[in-house]
Design a protein around this motif. Structure first.
Motif, PDB file in Angstrom:
ATOM      1  N   GLY A  51      39.328  -3.307  36.153  1.00  0.00           N
ATOM      2  CA  GLY A  51      38.005  -3.610  36.666  1.00  0.00           C
ATOM      3  C   GLY A  51      37.890  -4.928  37.399  1.00  0.00           C
ATOM      4  O   GLY A  51      36.824  -5.268  37.889  1.00  0.00           O
ATOM      5  N   ALA A  52      38.976  -5.688  37.465  1.00  0.00           N
ATOM      6  CA  ALA A  52      38.955  -6.961  38.192  1.00  0.00           C
ATOM      7  C   ALA A  52      39.541  -6.746  39.584  1.00  0.00           C
ATOM      8  O   ALA A  52      40.415  -5.907  39.773  1.00  0.00           O
ATOM      9  N   PRO A  53      39.050  -7.502  40.575  1.00  0.00           N
ATOM     10  CA  PRO A  53      39.593  -7.357  41.930  1.00  0.00           C
ATOM     11  C   PRO A  53      41.107  -7.528  41.922  1.00  0.00           C
ATOM     12  O   PRO A  53      41.605  -8.328  41.133  1.00  0.00           O
ATOM     13  N   PRO A  54      41.865  -6.804  42.697  1.00  0.00           N
ATOM     14  CA  PRO A  54      41.426  -5.952  43.799  1.00  0.00           C
ATOM     15  C   PRO A  54      41.086  -4.513  43.391  1.00  0.00           C
ATOM     16  O   PRO A  54      40.818  -3.680  44.245  1.00  0.00           O
ATOM     17  N   VAL A  62      25.854  -0.241  39.204  1.00  0.00           N
ATOM     18  CA  VAL A  62      25.002  -1.341  38.753  1.00  0.00           C
ATOM     19  C   VAL A  62      25.342  -2.571  39.596  1.00  0.00           C
ATOM     20  O   VAL A  62      26.450  -3.088  39.504  1.00  0.00           O
ATOM     21  N   PRO A  63      24.401  -3.047  40.422  1.00  0.00           N
ATOM     22  CA  PRO A  63      24.690  -4.205  41.285  1.00  0.00           C
ATOM     23  C   PRO A  63      25.069  -5.447  40.480  1.00  0.00           C
ATOM     24  O   PRO A  63      24.506  -5.725  39.429  1.00  0.00           O
ATOM     25  N   ASP A  64      26.043  -6.179  40.974  1.00  0.00           N
ATOM     26  CA  ASP A  64      26.497  -7.447  40.384  1.00  0.00           C
ATOM     27  C   ASP A  64      26.995  -7.321  38.950  1.00  0.00           C
ATOM     28  O   ASP A  64      26.954  -8.285  38.187  1.00  0.00           O
ATOM     29  N   TYR A  65      27.431  -6.143  38.552  1.00  0.00           N
ATOM     30  CA  TYR A  65      27.976  -5.938  37.209  1.00  0.00           C
ATOM     31  C   TYR A  65      29.470  -6.226  37.269  1.00  0.00           C
ATOM     32  O   TYR A  65      30.202  -5.562  37.993  1.00  0.00           O
ATOM     33  N   ALA A  66      29.929  -7.211  36.524  1.00  0.00           N
ATOM     34  CA  ALA A  66      31.321  -7.656  36.634  1.00  0.00           C
ATOM     35  C   ALA A  66      32.072  -7.484  35.320  1.00  0.00           C
ATOM     36  O   ALA A  66      32.596  -8.438  34.759  1.00  0.00           O
ATOM     37  N   LYS A  85      46.428  -5.060  22.141  1.00  0.00           N
ATOM     38  CA  LYS A  85      45.107  -5.678  22.007  1.00  0.00           C
ATOM     39  C   LYS A  85      44.285  -5.271  23.224  1.00  0.00           C
ATOM     40  O   LYS A  85      44.728  -5.425  24.352  1.00  0.00           O
ATOM     41  N   VAL A  86      43.107  -4.742  22.978  1.00  0.00           N
ATOM     42  CA  VAL A  86      42.194  -4.362  24.051  1.00  0.00           C
ATOM     43  C   VAL A  86      40.943  -5.219  23.895  1.00  0.00           C
ATOM     44  O   VAL A  86      40.314  -5.218  22.833  1.00  0.00           O
ATOM     45  N   ALA A  87      40.593  -5.970  24.945  1.00  0.00           N
ATOM     46  CA  ALA A  87      39.410  -6.835  24.904  1.00  0.00           C
ATOM     47  C   ALA A  87      38.537  -6.540  26.118  1.00  0.00           C
ATOM     48  O   ALA A  87      39.026  -6.526  27.251  1.00  0.00           O
ATOM     49  N   SER A  88      37.278  -6.303  25.868  1.00  0.00           N
ATOM     50  CA  SER A  88      36.358  -6.042  26.980  1.00  0.00           C
ATOM     51  C   SER A  88      35.378  -7.189  27.121  1.00  0.00           C
ATOM     52  O   SER A  88      35.135  -7.953  26.197  1.00  0.00           O
ATOM     53  N   GLY A  89      34.843  -7.295  28.311  1.00  0.00           N
ATOM     54  CA  GLY A  89      33.867  -8.355  28.538  1.00  0.00           C
ATOM     55  C   GLY A  89      33.168  -8.189  29.851  1.00  0.00           C
ATOM     56  O   GLY A  89      33.380  -7.298  30.602  1.00  0.00           O
TER      57      GLY A  89
END
Length: 89
Positions: A51-54, A62-66, A85-89
């Motif tokens: 989910g991180a660029p690229p 959802v606009p601006d959802y990072a 280990k799985v970490a979400s944020g």
């Protein structure tokens, strides 16, 4: 033959971690982990960042959802176990 992963529920974990011997065994395991690391026996796999660029966003409607998810894994050479280990944020 394949081994089915074991899933532990919180109540099962609490029974184990509340025992007096757990802390001593944990300290021994951490100590052995540092020894294995210093002897180059620990294998750290590349970190996966979802989910991180690229890459495309996890949630695109959802606009601006990072949000992103990081997956880290590793193992000790010739050991029967590995860690994820799985970490979400």
């Amino acid at each position: 033959s394949a081994t089915t992963p074991k899933i532990f529920h919180l109540s099962e974990i609490e029974v184990i971690t509340e025992k007096k011997t757990f802390t001593l065994k944990l300290i021994d395991a951490i100590s052995q982990g540092f020894a294995d690391f210093s002897q180059n026996k620990f294998n750290l796999c590349p970190i996966q960042t979802i989910g991180a660029p690229p890459m495309a966003p996890l949630i695109s409607n959802v606009p601006d959802y990072a949000a992103q998810v990081c997956v880290k894994s590793g193992y000790i050479t010739n050991d029967s176990h590995f860690v994820i280990k799985v970490a979400s944020g």
